[in-house]
Write a protein that holds these residues in place. Structure first.
Motif, short mmCIF file in Angstrom:
data_model
loop_
_atom_site.label_atom_id
_atom_site.label_comp_id
_atom_site.label_asym_id
_atom_site.label_seq_id
_atom_site.Cartn_x
_atom_site.Cartn_y
_atom_site.Cartn_z
N GLN A 13 7.35 -5.32 -8.59
CA GLN A 13 8.60 -5.55 -7.89
C GLN A 13 8.61 -4.69 -6.64
O GLN A 13 8.31 -3.49 -6.69
CB GLN A 13 9.78 -5.18 -8.79
N PRO A 14 8.95 -5.23 -5.48
CA PRO A 14 8.87 -4.46 -4.25
C PRO A 14 9.83 -3.27 -4.20
O PRO A 14 9.50 -2.23 -3.66
CB PRO A 14 9.19 -5.49 -3.16
N GLY A 15 11.01 -3.39 -4.78
CA GLY A 15 11.95 -2.26 -4.77
C GLY A 15 12.48 -1.98 -3.37
O GLY A 15 12.23 -2.70 -2.41
N ASN A 16 13.23 -0.89 -3.25
CA ASN A 16 13.80 -0.50 -1.97
C ASN A 16 12.94 0.58 -1.34
O ASN A 16 12.78 1.66 -1.91
CB ASN A 16 15.23 0.03 -2.17
N GLN A 17 12.37 0.29 -0.19
CA GLN A 17 11.48 1.23 0.47
C GLN A 17 12.29 2.14 1.39
O GLN A 17 12.80 1.71 2.42
CB GLN A 17 10.42 0.48 1.29
N VAL A 18 12.44 3.39 0.99
CA VAL A 18 13.26 4.32 1.77
C VAL A 18 12.40 5.36 2.49
O VAL A 18 12.91 6.11 3.33
CB VAL A 18 14.28 5.05 0.86
N GLU A 19 11.11 5.41 2.20
CA GLU A 19 10.22 6.36 2.85
C GLU A 19 9.14 5.62 3.62
O GLU A 19 8.70 4.55 3.22
CB GLU A 19 9.56 7.29 1.82
N SER A 20 8.72 6.21 4.70
CA SER A 20 7.69 5.59 5.53
C SER A 20 6.32 5.73 4.89
O SER A 20 6.11 6.57 4.00
CB SER A 20 7.66 6.26 6.91
N LEU A 21 5.39 4.92 5.35
CA LEU A 21 4.01 5.00 4.89
C LEU A 21 3.45 6.40 5.14
O LEU A 21 2.75 6.97 4.29
CB LEU A 21 3.16 3.95 5.60
N GLU A 22 3.78 6.96 6.29
CA GLU A 22 3.28 8.29 6.64
C GLU A 22 3.81 9.34 5.67
O GLU A 22 3.06 10.24 5.25
CB GLU A 22 3.69 8.64 8.07
N GLU A 81 -0.71 -4.73 0.10
CA GLU A 81 -1.98 -4.47 0.76
C GLU A 81 -1.94 -3.22 1.64
O GLU A 81 -2.92 -2.48 1.74
CB GLU A 81 -2.40 -5.68 1.59
N GLU A 82 -0.81 -2.99 2.30
CA GLU A 82 -0.69 -1.81 3.16
C GLU A 82 -0.84 -0.53 2.34
O GLU A 82 -1.55 0.40 2.73
CB GLU A 82 0.66 -1.82 3.88
N GLY A 83 -0.20 -0.50 1.19
CA GLY A 83 -0.31 0.66 0.33
C GLY A 83 -1.69 0.79 -0.29
O GLY A 83 -2.19 1.91 -0.48
N VAL A 84 -2.31 -0.33 -0.60
CA VAL A 84 -3.65 -0.32 -1.21
C VAL A 84 -4.65 0.37 -0.29
O VAL A 84 -5.49 1.15 -0.73
CB VAL A 84 -4.11 -1.75 -1.54
N SER A 85 -4.57 0.10 1.00
CA SER A 85 -5.49 0.70 1.96
C SER A 85 -5.35 2.23 1.95
O SER A 85 -6.35 2.96 1.92
CB SER A 85 -5.21 0.16 3.36
N THR A 86 -4.13 2.70 1.94
CA THR A 86 -3.88 4.15 1.91
C THR A 86 -4.35 4.76 0.60
O THR A 86 -4.97 5.82 0.57
CB THR A 86 -2.38 4.42 2.11
N LEU A 87 -4.07 4.09 -0.49
CA LEU A 87 -4.45 4.59 -1.81
C LEU A 87 -5.96 4.62 -1.98
O LEU A 87 -6.50 5.52 -2.63
CB LEU A 87 -3.80 3.73 -2.90
N THR A 88 -6.65 3.65 -1.41
CA THR A 88 -8.11 3.62 -1.52
C THR A 88 -8.73 4.81 -0.80
O THR A 88 -9.66 5.45 -1.31
CB THR A 88 -8.66 2.31 -0.94
N ALA A 89 -8.21 5.13 0.37
CA ALA A 89 -8.70 6.30 1.10
C ALA A 89 -8.42 7.57 0.31
O ALA A 89 -9.25 8.48 0.25
CB ALA A 89 -8.04 6.36 2.48
N ALA A 90 -7.23 7.63 -0.32
CA ALA A 90 -6.87 8.80 -1.12
C ALA A 90 -7.77 8.91 -2.35
O ALA A 90 -8.16 10.02 -2.75
CB ALA A 90 -5.41 8.71 -1.53
N LEU A 91 -8.09 7.77 -2.95
CA LEU A 91 -8.97 7.77 -4.13
C LEU A 91 -10.34 8.33 -3.78
O LEU A 91 -10.92 9.12 -4.54
CB LEU A 91 -9.09 6.35 -4.68
N ARG A 92 -10.86 7.92 -2.64
CA ARG A 92 -12.18 8.40 -2.21
C ARG A 92 -12.16 9.91 -1.98
O ARG A 92 -13.07 10.63 -2.40
CB ARG A 92 -12.60 7.66 -0.94
N ALA A 93 -11.09 10.40 -1.34
CA ALA A 93 -10.97 11.84 -1.10
C ALA A 93 -10.83 12.61 -2.40
O ALA A 93 -11.45 13.67 -2.58
CB ALA A 93 -9.77 12.11 -0.19
#
Length: 233
Positions: free
Chosen positions: A29-38, A64-76
């Motif tokens: 469920q998308p929910g309410n996005q109150v914080e930025s990607l950054e 997909e936008e979150g997946v890209s960020t999470l993938t980079a975080a997973l690698r780190a």
């Protein structure tokens, strides 16, 4: 208790994810996005563990936008934490914070996780398999890719891939022949997971299951016998 629907407590992100998982939702469920990607990306490095988890789950709900960020975080994370995790014998060394968010992302994360199964880092391959396993039947489109890593040089990749196929269940029955070969793996946990996966599917090579019924490990023997009994019923 009261009736509960996803989205009526957007701050209760973990409960919302568990609700999606229990009802078999393919996408969160998308929910309410109150914080930025950054801001969410910054919080992935928060000193507070629950703060990191909360950020990961929220990023997972961004698609997909979150997946890209999470993938980079997973690698780190894999680079920074894998060695320390290996010293903790009671845990899966590739259980990383970003993986919770990728699990939450559901089908949006499957292409990325499928690609990570071929990564040069065994830690990322193992983490991808583990994350797909946490998705359960939602990860069925990755069944073929998981079957292809059942002979991976890393025992952790094999262990997690076998378990993932078992969690996908009957939707991954095409992998039963490859899982049957895993019944003779030199790693006992791989054999255990393979027998359990075949029991969940009610499938598997009968002769190989019969051989596994005489395995030196009690759990492998019992699970192989149960898998055989499911085929007879």
């Amino acid at each position: 208790g009261r009736d509960w629907e996803a989205g009526d407590r957007d701050d209760d992100i973990v409960c919302s994810h568990v609700w999606d998982w229990l009802r078999g939702a393919t996408n969160p469920q998308p929910g309410n996005q109150v914080e930025s990607l950054e801001e969410l990306t910054r919080r992935l490095s928060d000193e507070d563990e629950m703060g990191r988890y909360d950020a990961a789950y929220r990023l997972g709900r961004m698609g997909e936008e979150g997946v890209s960020t999470l993938t980079a975080a997973l690698r780190a994370e894999s680079e920074d934490r894998l060695a320390a995790n290996l010293e903790r014998s009671h845990t899966n060394p590739v259980q990383l914070d970003a993986a919770y968010g990728l699990t939450t992302a559901g089908s949006a994360a499957i292409p990325t996780l499928t690609n990570l199964l071929e990564d040069e880092s065994w830690g990322l391959r193992a983490s991808a398999a583990d994350t797909l396993g946490d998705m359960g039947h939602v990860a069925a489109p990755a069944g073929g890719a998981l079957a292809r890593v059942l002979d991976d040089e890393s025992a952790w990749v094999r262990r997690n891939a076998v378990e993932a196929l078992g969690n996908i269940g009957p939707l991954a029955t095409a992998a039963a022949p490859a899982l049957s070969e895993c019944l003779s793996d030199h790693d006992v946990t791989v054999r255990h997971n393979a027998a359990l996966a075949l029991a969940k599917m009610g499938a598997g090579d009968t002769s190989l299951l019969q051989q596994a019924s005489a395995d030196e490990d009690h759990y492998v023997r019992e699970l192989a016998g149960y898998a055989l009994s499911r085929q007879r019923s």
